[in-house]
Write an enzyme that holds these catalytic residues in place. Structure first.
Site, PDB file in Angstrom:
ATOM      1  N   ARG A  51     -13.956  50.761 -17.976  1.00 25.35           N
ATOM      2  CA  ARG A  51     -13.160  51.275 -19.093  1.00 25.35           C
ATOM      3  C   ARG A  51     -13.115  50.640 -20.449  1.00 25.35           C
ATOM      4  O   ARG A  51     -12.830  51.178 -21.634  1.00 25.35           O
ATOM      5  CB  ARG A  51     -11.445  50.924 -18.776  1.00 25.35           C
ATOM      6  CG  ARG A  51     -10.438  52.340 -19.042  1.00 25.35           C
ATOM      7  CD  ARG A  51      -9.265  52.077 -18.400  1.00 25.35           C
ATOM      8  NE  ARG A  51      -9.163  50.698 -17.681  1.00 25.35           N
ATOM      9  CZ  ARG A  51      -8.179  50.401 -16.945  1.00 25.35           C
ATOM     10  NH1 ARG A  51      -7.291  51.415 -16.536  1.00 25.35           N
ATOM     11  NH2 ARG A  51      -8.089  49.066 -16.347  1.00 25.35           N
ATOM     12  N   LYS A 148     -14.499  46.706   0.327  1.00 23.97           N
ATOM     13  CA  LYS A 148     -13.234  46.546   0.869  1.00 23.97           C
ATOM     14  C   LYS A 148     -12.009  46.226  -0.126  1.00 23.97           C
ATOM     15  O   LYS A 148     -12.560  45.901  -1.350  1.00 23.97           O
ATOM     16  CB  LYS A 148     -13.411  45.311   2.026  1.00 23.97           C
ATOM     17  CG  LYS A 148     -13.461  44.056   1.147  1.00 23.97           C
ATOM     18  CD  LYS A 148     -13.080  42.975   2.235  1.00 23.97           C
ATOM     19  CE  LYS A 148     -11.462  42.672   2.312  1.00 23.97           C
ATOM     20  NZ  LYS A 148     -11.329  41.252   2.304  1.00 23.97           N
ATOM     21  N   ASP A 177     -19.476  45.074   4.129  1.00 24.77           N
ATOM     22  CA  ASP A 177     -18.745  44.182   4.723  1.00 24.77           C
ATOM     23  C   ASP A 177     -19.656  42.973   4.451  1.00 24.77           C
ATOM     24  O   ASP A 177     -20.636  42.994   5.199  1.00 24.77           O
ATOM     25  CB  ASP A 177     -18.438  44.533   6.140  1.00 24.77           C
ATOM     26  CG  ASP A 177     -17.657  43.041   6.854  1.00 24.77           C
ATOM     27  OD1 ASP A 177     -17.978  42.070   6.556  1.00 24.77           O
ATOM     28  OD2 ASP A 177     -16.677  43.386   7.648  1.00 24.77           O
ATOM     29  N   HIS A 178     -19.315  42.105   3.382  1.00 23.32           N
ATOM     30  CA  HIS A 178     -20.376  41.055   3.134  1.00 23.32           C
ATOM     31  C   HIS A 178     -20.689  40.398   4.247  1.00 23.32           C
ATOM     32  O   HIS A 178     -21.678  39.657   4.229  1.00 23.32           O
ATOM     33  CB  HIS A 178     -20.070  40.310   1.995  1.00 23.32           C
ATOM     34  CG  HIS A 178     -18.991  39.262   2.167  1.00 23.32           C
ATOM     35  ND1 HIS A 178     -17.598  39.552   2.075  1.00 23.32           N
ATOM     36  CD2 HIS A 178     -19.175  37.869   2.185  1.00 23.32           C
ATOM     37  CE1 HIS A 178     -17.081  38.528   2.436  1.00 23.32           C
ATOM     38  NE2 HIS A 178     -18.064  37.457   2.371  1.00 23.32           N
ATOM     39  N   LYS A 182     -24.906  38.309   5.682  1.00 25.93           N
ATOM     40  CA  LYS A 182     -25.062  36.808   5.857  1.00 25.93           C
ATOM     41  C   LYS A 182     -26.234  36.565   6.924  1.00 25.93           C
ATOM     42  O   LYS A 182     -26.271  37.135   7.978  1.00 25.93           O
ATOM     43  CB  LYS A 182     -23.801  36.174   6.726  1.00 25.93           C
ATOM     44  CG  LYS A 182     -22.891  36.062   5.674  1.00 25.93           C
ATOM     45  CD  LYS A 182     -21.462  35.330   5.981  1.00 25.93           C
ATOM     46  CE  LYS A 182     -20.396  35.094   4.907  1.00 25.93           C
ATOM     47  NZ  LYS A 182     -20.348  34.337   4.011  1.00 25.93           N
ATOM     48  N   GLU A 216     -11.190  28.558   6.326  1.00 31.04           N
ATOM     49  CA  GLU A 216     -11.520  28.418   4.633  1.00 31.04           C
ATOM     50  C   GLU A 216     -10.738  27.333   4.242  1.00 31.04           C
ATOM     51  O   GLU A 216      -9.568  27.103   4.778  1.00 31.04           O
ATOM     52  CB  GLU A 216     -11.273  29.774   4.051  1.00 31.04           C
ATOM     53  CG  GLU A 216     -12.038  30.859   4.551  1.00 31.04           C
ATOM     54  CD  GLU A 216     -11.497  32.160   3.679  1.00 31.04           C
ATOM     55  OE1 GLU A 216     -12.157  32.254   2.562  1.00 31.04           O
ATOM     56  OE2 GLU A 216     -10.781  32.791   3.942  1.00 31.04           O
ATOM     57  N   ASP A 235      -7.131  41.387   5.857  1.00 29.22           N
ATOM     58  CA  ASP A 235      -8.002  40.759   4.928  1.00 29.22           C
ATOM     59  C   ASP A 235      -9.514  40.040   5.773  1.00 29.22           C
ATOM     60  O   ASP A 235     -10.411  40.331   5.089  1.00 29.22           O
ATOM     61  CB  ASP A 235      -7.581  39.537   4.059  1.00 29.22           C
ATOM     62  CG  ASP A 235      -8.296  39.009   3.137  1.00 29.22           C
ATOM     63  OD1 ASP A 235      -9.002  39.740   2.409  1.00 29.22           O
ATOM     64  OD2 ASP A 235      -8.590  37.944   2.961  1.00 29.22           O
ATOM     65  N   HIS A 240     -14.125  41.408   8.911  1.00 28.13           N
ATOM     66  CA  HIS A 240     -15.242  40.224   9.156  1.00 28.13           C
ATOM     67  C   HIS A 240     -15.330  40.105  10.412  1.00 28.13           C
ATOM     68  O   HIS A 240     -16.131  39.851  11.032  1.00 28.13           O
ATOM     69  CB  HIS A 240     -15.099  39.286   8.113  1.00 28.13           C
ATOM     70  CG  HIS A 240     -14.792  39.658   6.557  1.00 28.13           C
ATOM     71  ND1 HIS A 240     -15.645  40.457   5.965  1.00 28.13           N
ATOM     72  CD2 HIS A 240     -14.232  38.946   5.637  1.00 28.13           C
ATOM     73  CE1 HIS A 240     -15.359  40.549   4.886  1.00 28.13           C
ATOM     74  NE2 HIS A 240     -14.674  39.667   4.744  1.00 28.13           N
TER      75      HIS A 240
HETATM   76  C1  BG6 Z   1     -13.381  38.196   1.591  1.00 27.77           C
HETATM   77  C2  BG6 Z   1     -11.658  37.839   1.806  1.00 27.77           C
HETATM   78  O1  BG6 Z   1     -13.559  39.325   2.061  1.00 27.77           O
HETATM   79  O2  BG6 Z   1     -13.843  37.185   2.045  1.00 27.77           O
HETATM   80  C3  BG6 Z   1     -11.297  36.928   1.287  1.00 27.77           C
HETATM   81  O3  BG6 Z   1     -11.051  38.951   0.982  1.00 27.77           O
HETATM   82  C4  BG6 Z   1     -12.220  35.723   2.011  1.00 27.77           C
HETATM   83  O4  BG6 Z   1      -9.865  36.283   1.404  1.00 27.77           O
HETATM   84  C5  BG6 Z   1     -13.729  35.905   1.756  1.00 27.77           C
HETATM   85  O5  BG6 Z   1     -11.964  34.310   1.193  1.00 27.77           O
HETATM   86  C6  BG6 Z   1     -14.494  35.009   2.462  1.00 27.77           C
HETATM   87  O6  BG6 Z   1     -15.753  35.036   2.150  1.00 27.77           O
HETATM   88  P1  BG6 Z   1     -16.847  33.893   2.520  1.00 27.77           P
HETATM   89  O7  BG6 Z   1     -18.223  34.628   2.463  1.00 27.77           O
HETATM   90  O8  BG6 Z   1     -16.711  32.918   1.399  1.00 27.77           O
HETATM   91  O9  BG6 Z   1     -16.834  33.401   3.823  1.00 27.77           O
END
Ligand code: BG6
Length: 484
Positions: A51, A148, A177-178, A182, A216, A235, A240
Site C-alpha cells: 500500500r 501462517k 510452514d518454514h 529446515k 526458544e 503459534d 511446526h
Molecule cells: C514462528 C512463530 O512461526 O516460528 C514464532 O510465529 C517463532 O513465534 C518462530 O519464534 C520460530 O522459528 P525458528 O525458525 O526461529 O525456530
C-alpha cells in the site's frame, strides 16, 4: 564439499506486503542469498507490492538496507547487491481496492513462472486472490504462497481454504510452514528412508518414546498483540511441532513426491488421539534471569495465554501403539534448542554384570542451534579391567562431516521459495492437512478455555514449569536437558 546449486527457471515473483517485517527480515534477504549463490537466473524479476506509495528506487534502498542487516557481510559485495537490486521493482497496490492492479499487470511478463507471495494478513488473502484472477494477472499455473497463521481454528482454516479454492487450484497453493524448509527436517526423511539401519526398528516394538522440543530464548518480541491472541499451541504446536511429529511418525511414502508425502503426513494427524487434560502442561513465563514477564512483554497484565506447552501425544496405529510422543515448546527458555529425540528400548536381556548395564540407544536429530544428527551407542570402555560399558556419541555434525561449505545451509525460506519456483509442493502443507491439524488442536484449546485454565508460571530463562518434568517422571522417563 561444495554445495551444488541448480539454477531455477526465469520467474516473476510478486511479494504482497513487500514493506512488511517478514519480507524485510526473511524473504528479500533470502532471495538475495540465492542470487549470490548463483541459483537465480538473470531473468528473475521480483516485484514488491504494498500500500505504501513509493517508487522503485526507494524500495530498492530499503532492500539494500535489509540485505546489509540480515545477510553475512562476506556475501554483500556491492556489485552483486547492485545486480540483485536491478531485478527488483515496486508497485503501489491497494489490496482492497482498484488502485495499482493494472500497473502490476503491465509489469508481468509472458512465458516465465509466475509466483505471488501473500506476505499479508490472512484477512487480505481473498481480496488479493480475487483481484489477481479478476484482472487477468495470474495465469493458469501461477503459484501463490501463503503464510501462517493459516486460520486460528478449524472453521477459519476451512474458510481460508474455500476462499483460495474459489480462485486457485490446490496444485497452485503453497502453504508455508518454514520448519519444513529446515535442512535437518528434510534430513530426517533421508535418515529414515535412505538407510536400512533405522526403518526396521522404527516402531513401538523398538522405540520407547520420542521427544520433540522446540525451545526458544526469545520472548514475544514486539508481536504481543498477535501472540497474545494465539499462544504456543496455535503459534507452534498446531503447525511446526505437528510437522516434525508427522515426519517422524509417518509411513514410508512410495515416492518422494508431494502428494505421496502429504498423504502419509495426513494419516498421522488423523491417527492422533485426543489429548487428555492430565497430559498437558501449559506455562507462562514470569520475570526471571531471561528477562521480563510474558504479561509485560505482551502488554496484557491479565493474560492467560500460554508461552509454553508440554504434552504427551499418542499416535493410534499399529506402528506406534504404546510409544508416546512428548512435545514441548516454549519461549524465554534457558537455551535455544530444537531437536527430535528418538529413544530406543533397552536390550531385552543384560548379559553383562549389574554394574555394566547397556544404555538405550538415542538418536537425536538436531535442528537448532547447530544442525546435525547424533546417535548414542554403548561400547566397551577401552583397556583392561573387565567388561565396563560406556555410552559414546556418534556425532554427525554436518559442518564437521561434510566440510565448512555444508555449514552454509540455506535458510528455510530460501529453500522453500526456490521450491515454489520449481513447482515442488512436497515441503508445503496441503489444505486437508492443515484442517486435520486444527481438528485435533481445537478440542485441546476448547478444553482449557472451558476450565478457565491458568497457565503455570515459570521463570524467564528456565526449562519451563516443574509440571512439565513430572509429565515424564510419571512415566519413569525424563526430558533431555535444554542446553544450547
Ligand atoms: C514462528 C512463530 O512461526 O516460528 C514464532 O510465529 C517463532 O513465534 C518462530 O519464534 C520460530 O522459528 P525458528 O525458525 O526461529 O525456530
Amino acid at each position: 564439499m561444495v554445495a551444488r546449486v541448480i539454477p531455477v527457471e526465469d520467474f516473476d515473483l510478486v511479494i504482497f506486503g513487500a514493506t512488511g517485517d517478514l519480507a524485510r527480515r526473511k524473504i528479500l534477504p533470502g532471495l538475495y542469498r540465492r542470487f549470490w549463490a548463483g541459483q537465480m537466473p538473470p531473468g528473475a524479476r521480483i516485484i514488491g507490492a504494498a500500500r505504501t506509495d513509493q517508487e522503485t528506487e526507494s524500495f530498492r534502498a530499503t532492500v539494500r538496507e535489509a540485505i546489509a542487516e540480515f545477510v553475512a557481510a562476506e556475501k554483500c559485495d556491492p556489485e552483486t547487491v547492485a545486480a540483485f537490486l536491478d531485478g527488483l521493482s515496486y508497485v503501489t497496490v491497494d489490496a482492497m481496492g482498484t488502485g495499482g492492479w493494472q500497473a502490476l499487470k503491465d509489469r508481468m511478463r509472458e512465458n516465465v513462472v509466475q509466483a505471488f507471495y501473500f506476505s499479508v494478513a490472512p484477512s487480505l488473502f481473498g481480496a488479493i486472490a480475487e483481484r489477481l484472477k479478476g484482472n487477468g494477472i495470474a495465469r493458469d499455473g501461477a503459484r501463490i504462497v501463503v503464510e501462517k497463521p493459516f486460520g486460528r481454528d478449524l472453521d477459519t482454516a476451512r474458510a481460508l481454504n474455500a476462499t483460495l479454492a474459489a480462485h486457485f487450484d490446490e496444485t497452485q497453493i503453497y502453504r508455508i510452514d518454514h520448519y519444513l524448509g529446515k535442512e535437518t527436517v528434510q534430513n530426517l526423511m533421508a535418515v529414515r528412508f535412505a538407510n536400512m539401519l533405522f526403518e526396521p526398528l522404527w516402531n513401538a516394538q523398538y522405540i520407547d518414546h520420542v521427544q520433540i522440543t522446540v525451545a526458544e530464548t526469545v520472548g514475544v518480541e514486539g508481536r504481543g498483540a498477535y501472540y497474545d491472541g494465539s499462544g504456543a499451541m496455535r503459534d507452534m504446536v498446531q503447525n511446526h511441532l505437528m510437522q516434525l511429529l508427522c515426519l517422524t511418525a509417518m509411513e514410508p511414502p512410495a515416492h518422494f513426491e508431494p502428494n505421496a508425502v502429504r498423504d502419509e503426513k495426513l494419516k498421522v494427524i488423523r491417527a492422533l488421539d485426543p489429548v487428555d487434560s492430565d497430559d498437558i502442561v501449559r506455562g507462562q513465563y514470569k520475570a526471571g534471569p531471561g528477562g521480563a514477564s510474558y504479561r509485560d512483554d505482551a502488554g496484557n497484565p491479565d493474560s492467560l495465554t500460554e508461552s509454553f506447552v508440554a504434552m504427551k501425544v499418542h499416535v493410534s496405529n499399529w506402528r506406534w501403539n504404546g510409544t508416546p510422543f512428548y512435545l514441548r515448546t516454549g519461549k524465554r527458555m534457558k537455551a535455544r534448542m530444537s531437536e527430535i529425540v528418538v529413544q530406543f528400548k533397552e536390550p531385552p536381556h543384560n548379559i553383562f554384570t549389574e554394574a555394566a548395564h547397556p544404555r538405550a540407544n538415542i538418536l537425536t536429530i538436531r535442528l537448532q542451534p547447530d544442525e546435525g544428527i547424533d546417535l548414542r551407542m554403548t561400547i566397551k570402555e577401552p583397556g583392561p579391567g573387565g567388561m565396563r560399558l560406556v555410552e559414546v556419541p556418534m556425532d554427525m555434525s554436518f559442518a564437521e562431516a561434510l566440510g565448512p561449505e555444508a555449514a552454509d545451509i540455506p535458510d528455510a525460506y530460501e529453500r522453500l521459495i526456490m521450491d515454489v519456483i520449481r513447482g515442488n509442493q512436497t515441503l508445503f502443507m496441503r489444505g486437508d492437512e492443515v484442517e486435520a491439524a486444527w481438528a485435533w488442536t481445537d478440542p485441546i484449546i476448547a478444553g482449557w478455555t472451558a476450565r478457565d485454565d491458568v497457565p503455570l508460571p515459570y521463570d524467564a530463562g528456565s526449562a519451563g514449569p516443574e509440571d512439565a518434568l513430572i509429565l515424564l517422571y510419571r512415566d519413569s522417563r525424563r526430558w533431555r536437558e535444554i542446553a544450547g
